[in-house]
Enzyme design. Structure first.
Site, short mmCIF file in Angstrom:
data_model
loop_
_atom_site.label_atom_id
_atom_site.label_comp_id
_atom_site.label_asym_id
_atom_site.label_seq_id
_atom_site.Cartn_x
_atom_site.Cartn_y
_atom_site.Cartn_z
N ARG A 186 0.81 -1.24 0.00
CA ARG A 186 0.00 0.00 0.00
C ARG A 186 0.84 1.28 0.00
NH1 ARG A 186 -3.00 -3.03 3.85
NH2 ARG A 186 -4.72 -4.10 2.80
N LYS A 233 2.11 11.15 -11.61
CA LYS A 233 1.23 10.24 -12.36
C LYS A 233 1.98 8.96 -12.64
CE LYS A 233 -1.97 13.24 -14.84
NZ LYS A 233 -2.42 13.71 -16.18
N GLU A 290 7.31 17.25 -25.59
CA GLU A 290 6.75 17.63 -24.28
C GLU A 290 7.33 18.96 -23.80
OE1 GLU A 290 4.22 16.03 -23.19
OE2 GLU A 290 4.44 13.85 -23.29
N LYS A 321 5.70 22.87 -15.03
CA LYS A 321 4.95 21.71 -14.53
C LYS A 321 4.72 21.85 -13.01
CE LYS A 321 3.91 16.97 -14.85
NZ LYS A 321 3.97 15.72 -15.55
N GLU A 335 -5.54 16.58 -10.97
CA GLU A 335 -6.20 16.91 -12.24
C GLU A 335 -7.71 17.07 -12.11
OE1 GLU A 335 -4.29 15.24 -15.73
OE2 GLU A 335 -6.22 15.14 -16.72
N ARG A 369 -4.68 20.97 -14.37
CA ARG A 369 -3.61 20.06 -14.79
C ARG A 369 -3.86 19.45 -16.17
NH1 ARG A 369 -0.11 15.63 -11.31
NH2 ARG A 369 1.02 14.82 -13.10
N ASN A 425 -2.03 18.06 -21.02
CA ASN A 425 -2.34 17.05 -22.04
C ASN A 425 -2.58 17.67 -23.41
OD1 ASN A 425 -2.22 14.55 -20.61
ND2 ASN A 425 -3.98 15.28 -19.45
N HIS A 463 -2.39 15.50 -26.44
CA HIS A 463 -2.41 14.11 -26.01
C HIS A 463 -3.68 13.36 -26.40
CE1 HIS A 463 1.07 15.47 -23.81
NE2 HIS A 463 1.25 14.31 -23.22
N HIS A 515 -2.81 10.12 -28.03
CA HIS A 515 -3.11 8.80 -27.46
C HIS A 515 -3.86 7.94 -28.48
CE1 HIS A 515 -2.73 10.12 -22.95
NE2 HIS A 515 -1.58 9.97 -23.56
N HIS A 520 5.73 7.93 -27.94
CA HIS A 520 4.73 8.78 -27.29
C HIS A 520 4.93 10.26 -27.70
CE1 HIS A 520 2.10 10.39 -24.19
NE2 HIS A 520 3.08 11.17 -23.77
P1 NAD Z 1 10.86 5.25 -22.76
O1 NAD Z 1 10.79 5.13 -21.30
O2 NAD Z 1 10.34 4.14 -23.59
O3 NAD Z 1 12.36 5.56 -23.17
C1 NAD Z 1 12.67 5.72 -24.52
C2 NAD Z 1 13.81 4.78 -24.97
O4 NAD Z 1 15.05 5.34 -24.59
C3 NAD Z 1 13.75 3.39 -24.39
O5 NAD Z 1 14.19 2.46 -25.34
C4 NAD Z 1 14.75 3.50 -23.24
O6 NAD Z 1 15.27 2.25 -22.87
C5 NAD Z 1 15.81 4.37 -23.85
N1 NAD Z 1 16.62 5.15 -22.94
C6 NAD Z 1 16.21 5.74 -21.80
N2 NAD Z 1 17.21 6.50 -21.32
C7 NAD Z 1 18.25 6.36 -22.15
C8 NAD Z 1 19.57 6.89 -22.16
N3 NAD Z 1 19.97 7.80 -21.28
N4 NAD Z 1 20.40 6.51 -23.15
C9 NAD Z 1 19.97 5.63 -24.10
N5 NAD Z 1 18.74 5.10 -24.15
C10 NAD Z 1 17.89 5.47 -23.18
O7 NAD Z 1 10.08 6.56 -23.26
P2 NAD Z 1 9.94 8.05 -22.70
O8 NAD Z 1 9.77 8.89 -23.89
O9 NAD Z 1 11.00 8.38 -21.71
O10 NAD Z 1 8.58 7.98 -21.89
C11 NAD Z 1 7.35 7.70 -22.52
C12 NAD Z 1 6.39 7.18 -21.50
O11 NAD Z 1 6.16 8.18 -20.52
C13 NAD Z 1 5.04 6.81 -22.06
O12 NAD Z 1 4.65 5.58 -21.54
C14 NAD Z 1 4.14 7.91 -21.57
O13 NAD Z 1 2.81 7.49 -21.39
C15 NAD Z 1 4.77 8.26 -20.27
N6 NAD Z 1 4.48 9.62 -19.81
C16 NAD Z 1 4.07 9.75 -18.54
C17 NAD Z 1 3.83 11.00 -18.03
C18 NAD Z 1 3.46 11.16 -16.59
O14 NAD Z 1 3.08 12.27 -16.19
N7 NAD Z 1 3.59 10.14 -15.78
C19 NAD Z 1 4.01 12.13 -18.83
C20 NAD Z 1 4.43 11.95 -20.14
C21 NAD Z 1 4.68 10.68 -20.62
N1 GLY Z 2 1.86 14.61 -18.44
C1 GLY Z 2 0.63 15.13 -17.98
C2 GLY Z 2 0.57 15.31 -16.52
O1 GLY Z 2 1.50 15.07 -15.81
O2 GLY Z 2 -0.44 15.69 -16.02
#
Ligand code: NAD
Ligand code: GLY
Length: 371
Positions: A125, A147, A189, A231, A241, A245, A249, A252, A256, A269
């Protein structure tokens, strides 16, 4: 070693407040983690790409504080942001006797960060966790604000929790190993923060996009810091949100749909968000909120960031219909009505619905190269 140019941005959330530290040489320095609570063991959660690059160095830094440091290595890719992969984290925590004080460290991009955060939110938890984001996208967005979650085949990020980390460590040096396509995805982003909150930042991005693409250190440091500040300003007012917030998006809702419609992992993404911002800007134009000049400037910036700006077809017979179908599953939808983040001329955004016929028109328009 942390240098004098290390910068800090605070996320103001009362007892859940925390700092984002931004700089070079942070993630593998034991001093970075000095303020964290004590525990017997720590778990680094990473993936098959990032762990070989950085996990051993993080492990050495953490061994100064924790008697046991374990590394959990997940498969790499958006398509693995699933229950099955999440269970690998729980398996490791249970196997190594994790307790409620054990600290999880998410070392990687947004996929690792979102899954580690969700594991931390739900294991016993709730156990503490730290974000060590290594992609531009995760440094400017996903590691900040709490998130967490995983995908469902019917919808992106549909299962998850709001759960804040104790600390976010943005080490700009890790961005040097990032593939160029991933750097571009992160820039999507970064760019979004301009039209939704700060047109001066948008102008700065127009002037510095080439430097960012070339990974100029000073440009990256400013882009990460300003993005995190915006942010922080948004999350500080609306953590869960209930209103404001949602502006984060921008792009997005369309994005999405692209990700789900093409199959997770086909487009990154950030690529889907880049194209989604073009579509949302066109919708804003159609609704009389912005002028064509702003749309063209945004499209040019997104193109210069190496991102796609033409909407991909999601169905041979009725692509717009498929977009609409997928967008109705969006978390922002209310009673089946899709709600879009729309921008205004002065760098503010809000949420609104639009008639299906108009949305269809925008999708058809954006499916052609005519911006
Ligand atoms: P990712 O985590 O898939 O990373 C992208 C690629 O880069 C992967 O292959 C990873 O292994 C590689 N990588 C990471 N760091 C590296 C480095 N320093 N050197 C070499 N390779 C590296 O993708 P992302 O773009 O970081 O994140 C996308 C995800 O984030 C999506 O799932 C999206 O939904 C989520 N997201 C979440 C929020 C949130 O608020 N929580 C906001 C935006 C996006
Ligand atoms: N990436 C959108 C949020 O954090 O709300």
């Amino acid at each position: 070693m942390p240098t004098l140019d290390t910068q800090t941005v605070n996320i103001p959330l009362d007892q859940r407040s925390y700092d984002i530290t931004i700089g070079n040489g942070l993630f593998d320095n034991p001093l970075t983690y000095a303020q964290l609570p004590s525990a017997r063991c720590a778990f680094i959660v990473s993936n098959t790409t990032v762990a070989p690059l950085y996990a051993a160095r993080l492990q050495s830094a953490l061994q100064a504080k924790y008697a046991q440091v374990y590394t959990v290595i997940l498969p790499d890719g958006e398509e693995y942001k699933t229950w099955q992969t999440l269970n690998l984290i729980f398996d490791a925590l249970l196997k190594h006797g994790a307790d409620r004080k054990s600290v999880l460290f998410a070392l990687g991009g947004g996929v690792v960060g979102d899954m580690t955060g969700f594991a931390a939110a739900s294991f016993m938890r709730g156990v503490p966790f730290v974000q060590v984001p290594t992609t531009l996208l995760s440094q400017v967005d996903s590691s900040v604000g709490g998130k967490t979650g995983i995908n469902h085949p019917m919808g992106k990020n549909m299962i998850g929790a709001f759960y804040q980390p104790l600390q976010v460590v943005c080490d700009l040096q890790t961005l040097h190993t990032l593939p160029q396509r991933e750097l571009s995805a992160g820039l999507a982003e970064v760019i979004k923060y301009g039209p939704i909150a700060d047109m001066a930042f948008f102008e700065w991005l127009e002037a510095h996009i080439d430097a960012l693409m070339a990974r100029d250190s000073a440009a990256l440091a400013y882009a990460v810091k300003r993005s995190c500040e915006i942010k922080a300003w948004v999350v500080g007012q609306d953590e869960r949100e209930s209103g404001l917030r949602a502006i984060l998006n921008f792009g997005h809702t369309f994005g999405h749909a692209i990700e789900a419609g093409l199959g997770y992992g086909a487009w990154l993404h950030g690529e889907a968000v880049g194209c989604g911002m073009v579509m949302a800007a066109h919708l804003s134009l159609q609704l009389g909120r912005i002028d064509q000049t702003l749309v063209s400037r945004l499209v040019r910036l997104i193109q210069k960031a190496g991102l796609p700006t033409v909407a991909p077809p999601l169905d041979k017979a009725d692509s717009a219909g498929r977009y609409l179908e997928l967008m109705r599953v969006d978390k922002k939808a209310e009673a089946g009505a899709i709600r879009f983040v729309l921008i205004n001329q002065t760098g503010v955004a809000d949420m609104a619905s639009a008639p299906d016929a108009l949305v269809r028109h925008v999708i058809d328009l954006c499916s052609q190269e005519l911006h």
